[in-house]
Every structure is written in C-alpha cells, then in structure tokens.
Design a protein around this motif. Structure first.
Motif, PDB file in Angstrom:
ATOM      1  N   THR A 118      50.785  67.681 127.302  1.00  0.00           N
ATOM      2  CA  THR A 118      49.756  66.750 127.779  1.00  0.00           C
ATOM      3  C   THR A 118      49.387  66.949 129.246  1.00  0.00           C
ATOM      4  O   THR A 118      48.659  66.131 129.811  1.00  0.00           O
ATOM      5  CB  THR A 118      50.236  65.292 127.587  1.00  0.00           C
ATOM      6  OG1 THR A 118      51.402  65.072 128.386  1.00  0.00           O
ATOM      7  CG2 THR A 118      50.560  65.010 126.129  1.00  0.00           C
ATOM      8  N   ASP A 153      43.756  63.147 130.224  1.00  0.00           N
ATOM      9  CA  ASP A 153      43.620  61.744 130.586  1.00  0.00           C
ATOM     10  C   ASP A 153      44.519  60.904 129.687  1.00  0.00           C
ATOM     11  O   ASP A 153      45.045  61.373 128.676  1.00  0.00           O
ATOM     12  CB  ASP A 153      42.162  61.280 130.495  1.00  0.00           C
ATOM     13  CG  ASP A 153      41.569  61.463 129.103  1.00  0.00           C
ATOM     14  OD1 ASP A 153      42.256  61.158 128.111  1.00  0.00           O
ATOM     15  OD2 ASP A 153      40.408  61.905 129.003  1.00  0.00           O
ATOM     16  N   ILE A 154      44.700  59.646 130.036  1.00  0.00           N
ATOM     17  CA  ILE A 154      45.661  58.791 129.333  1.00  0.00           C
ATOM     18  C   ILE A 154      45.273  58.591 127.875  1.00  0.00           C
ATOM     19  O   ILE A 154      46.136  58.487 126.996  1.00  0.00           O
ATOM     20  CB  ILE A 154      45.826  57.439 130.071  1.00  0.00           C
ATOM     21  CG1 ILE A 154      46.993  56.630 129.477  1.00  0.00           C
ATOM     22  CG2 ILE A 154      44.536  56.641 130.051  1.00  0.00           C
ATOM     23  CD1 ILE A 154      48.334  57.283 129.641  1.00  0.00           C
ATOM     24  N   GLN A 155      43.965  58.563 127.583  1.00  0.00           N
ATOM     25  CA  GLN A 155      43.529  58.362 126.200  1.00  0.00           C
ATOM     26  C   GLN A 155      43.961  59.532 125.320  1.00  0.00           C
ATOM     27  O   GLN A 155      44.536  59.343 124.237  1.00  0.00           O
ATOM     28  CB  GLN A 155      42.010  58.194 126.145  1.00  0.00           C
ATOM     29  CG  GLN A 155      41.480  57.885 124.750  1.00  0.00           C
ATOM     30  CD  GLN A 155      39.975  57.714 124.726  1.00  0.00           C
ATOM     31  OE1 GLN A 155      39.276  58.076 125.661  1.00  0.00           O
ATOM     32  NE2 GLN A 155      39.471  57.161 123.644  1.00  0.00           N
ATOM     33  N   ASN A 156      43.697  60.764 125.783  1.00  0.00           N
ATOM     34  CA  ASN A 156      44.083  61.938 125.006  1.00  0.00           C
ATOM     35  C   ASN A 156      45.596  62.114 124.978  1.00  0.00           C
ATOM     36  O   ASN A 156      46.155  62.579 123.985  1.00  0.00           O
ATOM     37  CB  ASN A 156      43.422  63.193 125.582  1.00  0.00           C
ATOM     38  CG  ASN A 156      42.000  63.362 125.078  1.00  0.00           C
ATOM     39  OD1 ASN A 156      41.777  63.575 123.890  1.00  0.00           O
ATOM     40  ND2 ASN A 156      41.037  63.248 125.976  1.00  0.00           N
ATOM     41  N   ARG A 157      46.251  61.727 126.066  1.00  0.00           N
ATOM     42  CA  ARG A 157      47.714  61.801 126.085  1.00  0.00           C
ATOM     43  C   ARG A 157      48.303  60.883 125.016  1.00  0.00           C
ATOM     44  O   ARG A 157      49.199  61.264 124.257  1.00  0.00           O
ATOM     45  CB  ARG A 157      48.242  61.402 127.460  1.00  0.00           C
ATOM     46  CG  ARG A 157      49.700  61.791 127.691  1.00  0.00           C
ATOM     47  CD  ARG A 157      50.186  61.336 129.048  1.00  0.00           C
ATOM     48  NE  ARG A 157      49.356  61.841 130.122  1.00  0.00           N
ATOM     49  CZ  ARG A 157      49.448  61.431 131.386  1.00  0.00           C
ATOM     50  NH1 ARG A 157      50.323  60.499 131.721  1.00  0.00           N
ATOM     51  NH2 ARG A 157      48.654  61.931 132.301  1.00  0.00           N
ATOM     52  N   ASN A 158      47.755  59.674 124.909  1.00  0.00           N
ATOM     53  CA  ASN A 158      48.251  58.728 123.902  1.00  0.00           C
ATOM     54  C   ASN A 158      48.001  59.228 122.484  1.00  0.00           C
ATOM     55  O   ASN A 158      48.815  58.999 121.583  1.00  0.00           O
ATOM     56  CB  ASN A 158      47.598  57.358 124.103  1.00  0.00           C
ATOM     57  CG  ASN A 158      48.191  56.599 125.279  1.00  0.00           C
ATOM     58  OD1 ASN A 158      49.333  56.829 125.655  1.00  0.00           O
ATOM     59  ND2 ASN A 158      47.423  55.702 125.860  1.00  0.00           N
ATOM     60  N   LYS A 159      46.880  59.915 122.273  1.00  0.00           N
ATOM     61  CA  LYS A 159      46.590  60.459 120.942  1.00  0.00           C
ATOM     62  C   LYS A 159      47.616  61.536 120.568  1.00  0.00           C
ATOM     63  O   LYS A 159      48.069  61.599 119.420  1.00  0.00           O
ATOM     64  CB  LYS A 159      45.172  61.042 120.907  1.00  0.00           C
ATOM     65  CG  LYS A 159      44.085  59.973 120.854  1.00  0.00           C
ATOM     66  CD  LYS A 159      42.693  60.585 120.848  1.00  0.00           C
ATOM     67  CE  LYS A 159      41.629  59.504 120.795  1.00  0.00           C
ATOM     68  NZ  LYS A 159      40.251  60.078 120.838  1.00  0.00           N
TER      69      LYS A 159
END
Length: 327
Positions: A163, A167-173
């Motif tokens: 990761t 960004d945090i959104q893609n990291r969470n995915k």
C-alpha cells in the motif's frame, strides 16, 4: 495450527557479508505474518530465499511440506509475490491483463472466465474490465496487480509494501482483500513501512535487524515487551498544560512529555485506577481535562525501541533493496 512455512537456521552470505544470520521462523497456515525491519536488516534476502530466487548458504526452508532447495519448481504453484513495483501491461485492458496471467498459470479454459470475473470483482474493477490499465489511477493499478498475483489461487502470498503511496481509501480496499484472504485460508507474509498497517492486519510480527530475528509475537505481545505500562494522553487548554505537568510530577511522580496542548506519560502500574485520581487532583487546582485516553505503546514505539530507528526513516531505500523479479 499447522505450519505453512518452516525456516530453520537460515543463513545467507554474500562473500564476507552475512545478510541473514541464523533465522528460524514458523509461519502458520492462514495467518497474516508481518516481517518488519530497517533497510539492510535481511528481510528482503529472507523473502527472496522463501521464493526460491536466492539459494541459502545454510539452513532449510520447508513450504507446505516442500523442501525449497530440492523441489524449487513445485513452489511455483504454492506461493506468489506482489512486489513493490506495480507490474501490469498499460496497453491491455484489466480483463486482458488477468487473461494473460491466467494463461501463464495454465488455468483450465473451463475456469478461466470465472477466475477473471472473480479477480475483477474482488478488486472492485468489474465496471472497468474493458478499460486500458494505463488509464487507471495508482490505487486501481495496485488492485489489478494484486488480482493478477491471486489469479492462480496461491496458498501463500507475499505482499511487499503493497500500500505504499496509496491514499487511505485505496489502502483500506487492499486491507479488505487481505482480510478476505485470511478467511479463505491463504497464508500472507506482509512487509510494510506503515506500522499501523502491521498492527491492524498481522496475527504475528517478526522484527529483523542485522540478519537476526530480534523479536517475534502478536502486536500486543511486542508492545508489552517494550513497556510494562500503558501510555496516557491528556488534553488541556493550552495555558493549563505546564501547570498540569508539575502537578502530575509532584502528586504522583509521573514524568510527562508536553506536546502542544496535551501531556503524554507512561503509567507502569494500575493505569486504569490512576485515571480518577489524576482527574480529581487536577480539579483541586481548577484544571479541566478536555479529553483523556489510555493505550498500549504503538508499533512505532516498538520498532524504535528494538531497532533504534524509525521505519519511515529507514525504508526509503533504493532499487537494490527491492526483490528482484523478472517481468
């Protein structure tokens, strides 16, 4: 729980330099196992030996019952790597990238469309199936690359800083995908420069430094290893901070760090029972507590205590520190 990977007294020398110095590890089936260490610690060399890219000087690696020295070819169906560098073909669509990967892994023609669809669904790229990968954002490319690495359903996946830069959104995915892999019984080895990521995802973590395992355990066990107590953080009005620090020192012998509008300190014993006492004492001096929290040391604290460096300072690295794979 049965072991997926067993590493016994692993050594790797490059001339007179000892990159890995007697590492022994057992990684259980279905767990997310973190492998952390500063640059030059030996973790990349260790991973390269697990993958069969580099031959050990001494020691033994057994992967799902396979001796990696004697049966290297058998490892290809058991283990896969998601490298730091995103390896996809920008001129092919998402669907075509997965089709090529599926063919390279000799996935049966009867199952190939189903495998591609699942990969696109899991990576949330189904609606972009016919779009060229070169037009994707960085996060979409990483998700497509991970889908490629999982197309053959490996029993073990190594994620090398998956990761970084997202960004945090893609990291969470991507975190969601990693969690789903564990539910499916896939063994995951994770290296990361985001220590909160290791804290959230890993069942156990090994910290490597100077070619040796210097600590291993669950995140909670590692935190307790570096501190017997808990960290208390108290937020005040800025004008009250200095006065509050003096009160905590004189009344409870608690030494604090002042950080802007808050105090931070380690309470060694009975931290929970100390909280009402601290609040009551501060109220005597008409000092209001705006917020208060109590927690174990962070993984950053663990890493700094055990290795003497911060992982973000030590993991910028060069291309020489990445796992070498052929495109």
């Amino acid at each position: 729980m049965e072991n997926s990977i067993e590493i016994e007294r692993l050594v790797k020398r490059f001339g007179n330099f000892v990159a890995v110095n007697g590492i022994s590890l057992d990684i259980k089936k279905g767990e997310v196992f973190g492998l952390l260490g500063p640059n030059g610690a030996g973790k990349t060399t260790t991973i390269s030996m697990i993958l069969g890219i580099v031959k050990p000087t001494e020691g033994k690696i057994t992967i799902n019952g396979i001796d990696s020295k004697k049966e290297t070819n058998k490892l290809k169906s058991e283990i896969n790597l998601m490298a730091q560098e995103t390896i996809i073909d920008p001129d092919l669509t998402a669907k075509e990238n997965l089709y090529v990967a599926a063919r390279l892994y000799h996935i049966n023609n009867k199952n190939i469309n189903e495998s591609i669809k699942k990969g696109l669904e899991d990576s949330e790229l189904l609606s972009f199936a016919n779009k060229k990968a070169g037009s994707f954002s960085g996060g979409m490319k990483r998700r497509l690359y991970l889908a490629k690495c999982l197309i053959n359903k490996p029993k073990i996946i190594i994620l090398d800083e998956p990761t970084t830069g997202l960004d945090i959104q893609n990291r969470n995915k991507l975190w969601d995908v990693i969690k789903s892999l564990q539910k499916e019984g896939v063994t995951t080895i994770l290296t990361t420069q985001y220590l909160e990521e290791a804290d959230k995802l890993c069942n156990r973590i090994a910290i490597i430094d100077k070619g040796k395992v210097i600590a291993i355990g669950t995140p909670s066990e590692l935190k307790r290893m570096v501190s017997k107590g808990q960290i208390i953080e108290i937020v005040f009005k800025k004008e009250d901070v200095q006065k509050a620090a003096k009160i905590l020192l004189s009344s409870f012998n608690i030494k604090t760090n002042i950080i802007e509008d808050r105090l931070e300190a380690i309470i060694e014993n009975d931290a929970v029972t100390m909280i009402p006492k601290i609040i009551k004492e501060l109220e005597k001096f008409k000092i209001s507590v705006l917020s208060l929290s109590l927690h174990l040391p962070t993984m950053d604290d663990v890493f700094l205590k055990l290795t003497g460096s911060k992982i973000r300072d030590s993991s910028k690295g060069t291309n020489d520190e990445k796992i070498k794979i052929k495109k």
